[in-house]
Design an enzyme around this catalytic site. Structure first.
Site, PDB file in Angstrom:
ATOM      1  N   TYR A 448       0.759  -1.249   0.017  1.00  7.76           N
ATOM      2  CA  TYR A 448      -0.020  -0.066   0.069  1.00  7.76           C
ATOM      3  C   TYR A 448       0.823   1.324   0.057  1.00  7.76           C
ATOM      4  O   TYR A 448       2.009   1.160   0.045  1.00  7.76           O
ATOM      5  CB  TYR A 448      -0.876   0.005   1.146  1.00  7.76           C
ATOM      6  CG  TYR A 448      -0.622   0.028   2.471  1.00  7.76           C
ATOM      7  CD1 TYR A 448       0.370   0.224   2.879  1.00  7.76           C
ATOM      8  CD2 TYR A 448      -1.819  -0.235   3.360  1.00  7.76           C
ATOM      9  CE1 TYR A 448       0.888   0.347   4.574  1.00  7.76           C
ATOM     10  CE2 TYR A 448      -1.418  -0.260   4.788  1.00  7.76           C
ATOM     11  CZ  TYR A 448      -0.312   0.047   5.494  1.00  7.76           C
ATOM     12  OH  TYR A 448      -0.073   0.003   6.605  1.00  7.76           O
ATOM     13  N   GLU A 449       0.146   2.294  -0.372  1.00  7.66           N
ATOM     14  CA  GLU A 449       0.922   3.642  -0.641  1.00  7.66           C
ATOM     15  C   GLU A 449       1.956   3.478  -1.575  1.00  7.66           C
ATOM     16  O   GLU A 449       2.961   4.223  -1.589  1.00  7.66           O
ATOM     17  CB  GLU A 449       1.466   4.245   0.810  1.00  7.66           C
ATOM     18  CG  GLU A 449       0.263   4.392   1.747  1.00  7.66           C
ATOM     19  CD  GLU A 449      -0.774   5.453   1.409  1.00  7.66           C
ATOM     20  OE1 GLU A 449      -0.509   6.049   0.502  1.00  7.66           O
ATOM     21  OE2 GLU A 449      -1.751   5.392   2.002  1.00  7.66           O
ATOM     22  N   GLY A 450       1.731   2.725  -2.607  1.00  7.07           N
ATOM     23  CA  GLY A 450       2.673   2.633  -3.710  1.00  7.07           C
ATOM     24  C   GLY A 450       3.629   1.018  -3.193  1.00  7.07           C
ATOM     25  O   GLY A 450       4.316   1.125  -2.383  1.00  7.07           O
TER      26      GLY A 450
END
Lengths: 606, 606
Positions: A448-450
């Site tokens: 998550y968040e890239g």
């Protein structure tokens, strides 16, 4: 399953690596010196050890639950959240103008680690709220700021980030959620967002969703995306809560880990609310943040704050797993030591391979913590230093660090938590032991968040190729200076570390040339090595910070204080160099000489 | 979540690496040539793909359950087990004298992989039964053989291994379960065993527990442990089932993975059965296997069979994770390829980092499969070849391979299944996707049947130091020969592989000298590097087998058949060399030059 915040290590980093006393000379941070840091950290340790840590296992066993659109957090979470709010922890790093404490990230990052070590599922809620605050501070109108910031900073309301849709994950160009302009200047939002962390819950009065959507007629792709504030409850002029907005949680996910944090599917504007008497629907009322079509730019502000935060989560979960593994290894009696030092079955910490696992966990965690501490200080200088050149230099350094802190610390956290299970043997596989929870929880961090690949693309493209590798080479030059200091010290440990650091730096430089030189001409070859490059760079910078720590420890040792801590720091730095940093040349070979075999296989042969 | 058995790759290994036609020249294996192998594998593929694979996710969602001492398997498992029995799959490798098919392990190992790829929780039951059969074949009296072997080999009854007790895991010297001799030559068993896989279930009529226990007055430690058969139901003279034995399942564990396989706590002789009308208790009736106090020796026969099997489980779960990841990567559309080859969002398999992950999964899995195939062939020759010298040579080679197959394949399976989740991005973290199950399931593999550290101790002590490194050096000499063949081939791929293979072999030789020379004088230093040595050795041997595969593929290519398969094999071998084998020199440096920092940290500093 207790947790003890590593306050001493954090203060060591702040004082000796991140130079907090220099941060305290920046106007606005005058009160944020080492004494303040110590006081804040000790207070935070009390809160996280005493309130949050005991709820962590319970959250896994008894996750947030959904019923008819209402999400109820794990028992105890609401009360803990109230204490988070009362303690002012949400506002730690946010401006005093809006009720925050205005402390530097140098201190904030350490507190964030504690929150996440104690209870990662819980800590995600304030982490996402931080992102919403950042976005509003940067791009929100005065009116939006006035309505939302104080409530978010106090923790009375929480914030979320709404990016992902079923067809749009890493590729935000595919976002389809629509925003229809209304005569009164607001918008009506229609669409479905998934993977919304703490997207619905019962811990706060209101939830402020920051939502990416397309205004009708906007350009295709990422240049046609705008950012909106969509509150769960509309807010009246006097700040009181008004009608329920047409933004509903239709389900939450059944996940591998971080189970206590509800991961919501949010439906905006499907008319559900029309059946509710006080609803503002159909259509969720949204308020534009900044200008139309600049949403992605603003979202990156949230993302960058969140990416650093997720890196810290990696460090945090690694620390917790390490503490648990050490506790077990000291307690569990099994087999005689191979060196015959004890003539009976002994605690397994006496076995060399258990030591190897614990040292790997420890060194990785301390290395990543040191890297994050230095990055946090650069953030503070980049945002607040009075001198423009200093701001710029620090901004460049910080930007380079973000993918390393996010990518490397989280990838490492999976190895660390896996070793944590392994140290426990068969007991590690039993859920009641608790070691497996960290292993499951950590798995989200590289996603998550890239994902790590997205971080690596950022490192290759914006952070390395764009300036022809100049920032990277500047960091290598600083590392070379540290090597000189190690050689000047001349102790066996310093020399051993210098040797591995030099080899890793040279490997890094070779890769930087390969990346900077080839990103345009041979993109497949360069991007085939993007994640290995990130791992090499993160490994190098973490090892460098531990090398600096070793020098500091050697200098402090004659002063006679904290000898055990300082000697442990030296051994840990040497272990890191000899067992982790030593991987760098192999990564170089894979990246520079092995790119072809990554993409050679015919598609139909998979 | 379908599964397609990699029959072609398995047959390639059997034909070209494991030389199955030579195995077929061993008396008793005359019918076990390539044609037979193909027929068996195709039949096994049908069964595992059609019957077992569809039950795998269901087993995770709806695990075995315990109620009042009765364990009910996942719905569908009992029926599938009946089909396993009817198909004769349990008896594949066991002697025709007792109703088995008498096929070589070379074929059996491939079938075992399929069973475990399809459904690892399920496949554990026949795997444990195999161990019980091996122990009885080797050490059981004629009477025990007559009573138990046919029923076990047919699959009518299943077997278990009862080693672990709460205080005795890796350290079997601490076993406390007691065996009281009875006037009739039987024993009464009293004690608690934990972590008993498929220790209780409803899939078979009877369960044959093989139990380690101490006879009163036996020596302390491992030299006082005996092995007993303790059936769930006593067996009458005519082979029919008699009284319920006093061996009860008091609970099953709540685990991270392999949830469908019940992990039992078994209570022997607590008198529970006394309340049951037809009970033989109190005290569980046990029958001595072989001689008193030689239990550990016999148990190692089971363990060694099971260790190889667990290594195959690692390969199996890696294959399943790879197939699932490939399917998702071909399907999921997200972002444009960096090389501009497609001017729109494309399936993520077009992104170089996704390729890197898939190639890592593929190369590791194929490398470990090739290693296991060669080891299995050595087992067959070691046990059945008419020439004593050939038997001995093969036995030595096989014994060296067991810790590598077990340790390396299972450690690698955790990296592979982790990458499998990563390829899925956010969807990978959602349990319904199924990728996370493989990640959770794989975590047990480095723990049970001896942790990786236990395998590494075996590799260091019995397999390397004991003969002064001669076996290891003999393998290195064979590898050097392969390097010569690669250089003689002279293709770019062969030369690239030769270079990495030579570097890895040299690293291995350095470590072998370090281990063989220091095991007695500096045990801490040597055992600090034991697991890295195992990883280096496994990496080398798997890479060597892929190098051999490359040579075979190059030789076959001009014949014009299966070009896609052969080219894929060459690329996969090159990828392995350049991205996995390339790690070997770093491991050497850690082991040989970094031993001190593993154990230097003061105990109180942890």
């Amino acid at each position: 399953m207790s947790y003890t915040a590593p306050v001493k290590d954090m203060l060591f980093n702040m004082q000796h690596l991140a130079n907090i006393e220099q941060i305290a000379q920046i106007p606005g941070f005058e009160d944020a010196g080492l004494d303040t840091a110590q006081a804040v950290l000790e207070e935070c340790a009390k809160f996280t050890e005493g309130v949050l840590a005991p709820l962590n296992f319970e959250g896994d066993k008894n996750p947030s639950s959904w019923k008819d659109g209402v999400v109820t957090a794990t028992p105890g979470f609401k009360n803990a959240f109230r204490q988070l709010t009362e303690g002012g922890w949400q506002g730690l790093q946010h401006p005093a103008d809006f009720g925050g404490q205005g402390l530097p990230k140098t201190i904030g990052a350490a507190c964030m680690e504690m929150l996440n070590s104690a209870n990662m599922s819980f800590a995600l809620c304030p982490l996402l709220t931080d992102g919403a605050i950042e976005a509003l501070l940067t791009a929100g109108s005065d009116e939006l700021k006035a309505i939302y910031l104080e409530k978010l900073i106090s923790g009375q309301w929480t914030g979320t980030m709404n990016l992902t849709e079923p067809q749009a994950g890493s590729d935000l160009a595919l976002v389809r959620t629509k925003a229809d302009p209304q005569p009164d200047g607001t918008y009506k939002i229609f669409g479905t967002k998934i993977f919304i962390t703490w997207g619905e819950h019962d811990m706060a009065e209101n939830i402020v969703h920051l939502v990416l959507a397309r205004v009708a007629g906007a350009p295709e792709g990422v240049k046609g995306i705008s950012l909106f504030v969509v509150p769960k409850f509309l807010v009246n002029q006097d700040g009181s809560l008004g009608a329920r907005n047409d933004a509903y949680c239709v389900s939450i996910e059944h996940k591998l880990g971080i189970k206590a944090s509800p991961t919501a599917v949010l439906q905006f504007g499907d008319g559900t609310a029309a059946s509710i008497a006080d609803s503002a629907g159909p259509g969720a009322v949204g308020y534009l943040v900044g200008q139309e079509n600049r949403g992605l730019e603003y979202m990156f502000i949230m993302m960058n704050a969140a990416r650093f935060g997720v890196g810290v989560q990696g460090i945090a979960i690694a620390e917790r797993a390490y503490q648990k593994a050490v506790g077990y290894a000291k307690d569990r009696v099994q087999s005689r030591p191979v060196d015959g030092s004890i003539n009976a079955s002994a605690a397994i910490i006496h076995h060399p391979d258990v030591r190897r696992m614990l040292m790997t966990m420890r060194a990785t965690t301390e290395g990543c913590r040191a890297m994050a501490a230095v990055a946090a200080a650069a953030y503070d200088a980049a945002h607040h230093h009075p001198d423009a050149d200093t701001r710029k230099q620090n901004a460049t350094f910080y930007e380079f660090m973000v993918p390393l802190v996010k990518g490397y610390s989280t990838e490492m956290s999976q190895e660390v938590t896996s070793l944590g299970v392994q140290v426990h043997g068969g007991m590690g596989f039993i859920e009641e032991t608790g070691a497996a929870q960290y292993y499951r929880d950590a798995k989200i961090l590289t996603i998550y968040e890239g994902t790590t690949a997205i971080q690596a693309n950022d490192l290759v493209g914006r952070k390395t190729a764009r300036d022809g590798g100049q920032t990277a080479k500047g960091i290598a030059a600083q590392i070379e200076k540290t090597e000189g200091e190690l050689l000047a010290s001349g102790t066996p440990a310093a020399k051993a570390v210098a040797r591995r650091l030099a080899a890793a730096r040279q490997a890094f430089l070779d890769v930087v040339d390969f990346v900077a030189g080839g990103a345009k001409a041979s993109p497949n070859a360069v991007f085939a090595g993007s994640v290995p490059y990130l791992m090499l760079a993160g490994n190098l910078v973490a090892g460098w910070q531990l090398a600096r720590s070793l020098l500091v420890a050697e200098a402090l040792l004659p002063k006679g204080q904290d000898e055990a801590f300082l000697r442990a720091k030296i051994t840990t730095a040497q272990f890191y160099a000899e067992h982790i940093l030593v991987k760098a040349p192999g990564l170089r070979d894979s990246i520079v000489e092995g790119a072809g075999s990554v993409t050679d296989l015919a598609l139909e042969s998979f």
